[in-house]
Each structure stands twice: as structure tokens, then as C-alpha cells.
Design a protein around this motif. Structure first.
Motif, short mmCIF file in Angstrom:
data_model
loop_
_atom_site.label_atom_id
_atom_site.label_comp_id
_atom_site.label_asym_id
_atom_site.label_seq_id
_atom_site.Cartn_x
_atom_site.Cartn_y
_atom_site.Cartn_z
N ALA A 57 -45.60 -11.39 -23.62
CA ALA A 57 -45.95 -11.50 -22.21
C ALA A 57 -45.30 -12.71 -21.56
O ALA A 57 -44.77 -12.63 -20.45
CB ALA A 57 -47.47 -11.57 -22.07
N THR A 58 -45.31 -13.84 -22.26
CA THR A 58 -44.78 -15.08 -21.70
C THR A 58 -43.28 -14.99 -21.44
O THR A 58 -42.80 -15.34 -20.35
CB THR A 58 -45.07 -16.26 -22.65
OG1 THR A 58 -46.48 -16.38 -22.82
CG2 THR A 58 -44.53 -17.56 -22.07
N MET A 59 -42.51 -14.54 -22.42
CA MET A 59 -41.07 -14.47 -22.25
C MET A 59 -40.66 -13.46 -21.18
O MET A 59 -39.69 -13.68 -20.45
CB MET A 59 -40.39 -14.14 -23.58
CG MET A 59 -40.53 -15.23 -24.64
SD MET A 59 -40.06 -16.88 -24.05
CE MET A 59 -38.34 -16.63 -23.63
N SER A 60 -41.40 -12.37 -21.07
CA SER A 60 -41.09 -11.38 -20.04
C SER A 60 -41.38 -11.92 -18.65
O SER A 60 -40.58 -11.75 -17.72
CB SER A 60 -41.91 -10.11 -20.28
OG SER A 60 -41.60 -9.54 -21.54
N VAL A 61 -42.51 -12.60 -18.50
CA VAL A 61 -42.86 -13.19 -17.20
C VAL A 61 -41.88 -14.31 -16.84
O VAL A 61 -41.48 -14.44 -15.68
CB VAL A 61 -44.31 -13.70 -17.22
CG1 VAL A 61 -44.61 -14.55 -16.00
CG2 VAL A 61 -45.29 -12.52 -17.28
N CYS A 62 -41.48 -15.10 -17.83
CA CYS A 62 -40.49 -16.16 -17.57
C CYS A 62 -39.17 -15.56 -17.07
O CYS A 62 -38.55 -16.10 -16.14
CB CYS A 62 -40.23 -16.97 -18.84
SG CYS A 62 -41.55 -18.12 -19.28
N LEU A 244 -35.60 -10.28 -24.32
CA LEU A 244 -36.91 -9.85 -23.85
C LEU A 244 -37.10 -10.18 -22.37
O LEU A 244 -37.61 -9.35 -21.60
CB LEU A 244 -38.01 -10.52 -24.69
CG LEU A 244 -39.40 -9.90 -24.63
CD1 LEU A 244 -39.38 -8.47 -25.15
CD2 LEU A 244 -40.39 -10.73 -25.43
N GLY A 245 -36.70 -11.38 -21.96
CA GLY A 245 -36.86 -11.78 -20.57
C GLY A 245 -35.90 -11.11 -19.62
O GLY A 245 -36.04 -11.25 -18.39
N VAL A 246 -34.91 -10.39 -20.14
CA VAL A 246 -33.95 -9.67 -19.29
C VAL A 246 -34.36 -8.22 -19.11
O VAL A 246 -34.48 -7.72 -17.99
CB VAL A 246 -32.52 -9.75 -19.87
CG1 VAL A 246 -31.56 -8.93 -19.02
CG2 VAL A 246 -32.06 -11.19 -19.95
N ILE A 247 -34.58 -7.53 -20.22
CA ILE A 247 -34.73 -6.07 -20.15
C ILE A 247 -36.09 -5.64 -19.61
O ILE A 247 -36.17 -4.68 -18.82
CB ILE A 247 -34.46 -5.42 -21.52
CG1 ILE A 247 -35.44 -5.94 -22.57
CG2 ILE A 247 -33.04 -5.66 -21.97
CD1 ILE A 247 -35.33 -5.23 -23.90
#
Length: 315
Positions: A57-62, A244-247
Motif C-alpha cells: 500500500a505504501t509504495m503504491s500510494v507513494c 510497484l509505485g509505477v504500475i
């Protein structure tokens, strides 16, 4: 309805994650109060599952926040030099304060991640073109330079083995007492939610944000600070997880649009879901051994990333 389905899918994968491992967990034994089974459940399985949910969740939101701050769909902490800068900060602490606590290392990771991202943004303003591919390419090159500096000093001072533990995301060593700092990402998530409207306006461009009365530099600085703090926490606890934070934010925006506040929870849930799926796959593909989850995420993420690039080119 779609949100409830995501919750249900995450619940199923979380239950599956708890019961998959080298040592079999039996529901019947747990209900009968088997002490060894409960020890495994509370010491390793639940901490690992919780850390997967929080890290995903954190890396996706970042990634979602950084994409709005830079007005670029392919920017994230792993393509902007943020994680590489944080790793350099950890190395410096290891060199000069070898007995430093995890809190000190986390603070150093935050400081270096913050200033590294600021340097990336300063370099991005020098780009002569608005092609969206050039910005993440610049970030990758900048991150490689920072990472090369960190690797050089790690070799010089024989710390390369310690450095490698942060190069690959790995949840196999997560256990009770070694992951609790990840809970600090929860208040960061709520802070991002409170300021989500401002991040949405900033994502529309500096001129429009200023016309609407938004302090563009301050909001951008504040957003970078939140991303740096969250990225540093994830790096210290579980390592780097690529793509993860891109896709995840891109897939969510294709379905739900680009409003940060509306997409925040869905992005977090989808990030947790995707990371959980990759971790389970990493555990069963060559069982009883494990593949680092960063490798699994890297393979699947790169394929999705290529698809997003091709789709954007044809759009």
C-alpha cells in the motif's frame, strides 16, 4: 462493489499467505491451542502478511503522489532516485555510526531520500522536452549514479553484503520485533488523505495551482517529504520493491480516473493485493525454497510497464 471485491480478494490472499510456508499450519491444531503452531503464526506468518499489506500500500500510494507532483505517469520512488538516495544514507550511517539504532538509520534514509528527490526535480527542470519517457529515464540514470557511489564505498569498507540486503525486497526474514516501524506508514497515509485535494490540484500544473490559490512549491515540498519518509521506512524494513509505485497507480487511474482522494484507498488496496500475490508466487514456485519477491514483482511489473508504455504510445 469493485472496492468490496478488492477487499474480499485481499482477505483471501492474506489467509492464504498465513498458511503457506515451509512449516505447515493446521487450522485444527490452532483451534486446539497447539503452542508451536501459535508461535509460528504470531512470530512469522502474521508479521509477514501485515508487512506485505503495509509495504504494498505504501509504495503504491507513494508512486501515486509522485506522479501528481511531477505530472508524469512513469515516476515513482524507484524511478526518481529516491530509494537509491535512501540507500546511500543508510550506508553513511553504517560507516560512521555502525551501532546506530534502526530509528537513526530510518531518519538518515528519510533525509537522503528527500534531498535526492529534490535533486531529481531540479534536474528535471533542465529537460528540453516534455516527452514523458525522458523524466523516468533521467531518474533511473540519476539513481544508478547514486547507487554506484553507494556500491563503491560499500566495496571499499567491506559492507557490500549488508548493502545487498537492501537491494532486493525480501519478506522471508520478517518476524515479530523486526517490522513494527512499518506501522508508522499508517499515519502518513492519513496525512496524505487529508492533503489529497492539494496533490490533485498540483498534478494539474503549476499555473493552474497558483491561480487556484495553492502554494505550489510548498505543497510539492511537503509531498516529497511524505514520500521520502514512507519510502525510507519501507526500505529499512523490507528493501526495494521495483515497479510497484509505477504500475499500480497507472492501472487504477485507467479505471477510476486521476483524482487522488478518490483513488487513494483503491491504490493502496491494489498495491497490497499485487504484492501479496507476488509474494505467494515467490514462495510456491520452487517450494520449499523462496524467490525474492523483488524478482517476481520485477518480472511481472516489467511486463505490465511495457504494456503501459505501448498503450500510451498508441493513445
Amino acid at each position: 462493489m469493485r472496492r468490496s471485491r478488492i477487499f474480499f480478494a485481499l482477505f483471501l490472499l492474506s489467509a492464504l499467505s498465513i498458511f503457506i510456508g515451509v512449516k505447515d499450519l493446521m487450522l485444527q491444531a490452532l483451534l486446539q491451542g497447539d503452542s508451536q503452531q501459535w508461535l509460528i503464526l504470531l512470530t512469522t506468518r502474521i508479521p509477514r502478511t501485515v508487512s506485505l499489506i503495509l509495504a504494498g500500500a505504501t509504495m503504491s500510494v507513494c508512486g501515486l503522489i509522485m506522479q501528481h507532483l511531477t505530472q508524469n505517469k512513469f515516476v515513482s520512488p524507484t524511478t526518481a532516485g529516491t530509494m537509491d538516495s535512501a540507500r546511500l544514507g543508510i550506508l553513511i550511517v553504517m560507516l560512521f555510526l555502525p551501532n546506530a539504532s534502526t530509528t537513526v538509520r530510518t531518519f538518515a534514509a528519510f533525509i537522503f531520500a528527500f534531498f535526492g528527490t529534490m535533486i531529481f526535480l531540479a534536474l528535471s527542470r533542465l529537460l528540453p522536452t516534455k516527452d514523458p519517457i525522458f523524466l523516468p529515464l533521467l531518474g533511473v540514470m540519476f539513481g544508478n549514479i547514486v547507487g554506484s557511489v553507494a556500491t563503491f564505498f560499500a566495496y571499499q569498507f567491506q559492507l557490500i553484503q549488508n548493502m545487498s540486503s537492501w537491494l532486493q525486497g525480501n519478506f522471508s526474514l520478517v518476524a515479530k520485533g523486526s517490522y513494527e516501524l512499518l506501522y508508522l506508514t499508517i499515519p502518513l497515509f492519513f496525512i496524505i488523505y487529508v492533503f489529497a485535494y492539494f496533490f490533485t490540484i498540483v498534478g494539474l500544473g503549476e499555473d493552474l495551482a497558483v491561480n487556484l490559490g495553492i502554494n505550489y512549491p510548498l505543497i510539492q515540498l511537503f509531498g516529497i517529504g511524505l514520500v521520502a519518509a514512507a519510502s525510507g521506512l519501507v526500505l529499512i524494513m523490507v528493501g526495494t520493491v521495483p515497479f510497484l509505485g509505477v504500475i499500480v497507480p497507472n492501472i487504477v487511474s485507467l479505471i477510476y480516473g486521476d483524482h487522488v482522494k478518490q483513488n487513494l484507498l483503491i491504490t493502496a488496496l491494489c498495491g497490497s493485493l499485487f504484492l501479496m500475490f507476488c509474494d505467494i508466487l515467490s514462495r510456491i514456485v520452487i517450494a520449499p525454497y523462496e524467490v525474492p519477491v523483488s524478482l517476481t514483482v520485477g518480472i511481472l511489473g516489467s511486463l505490465i510497464f511495457i504494456y503501459l508504455l505501448v498503450r500510451r504510445r498508441h493513445a
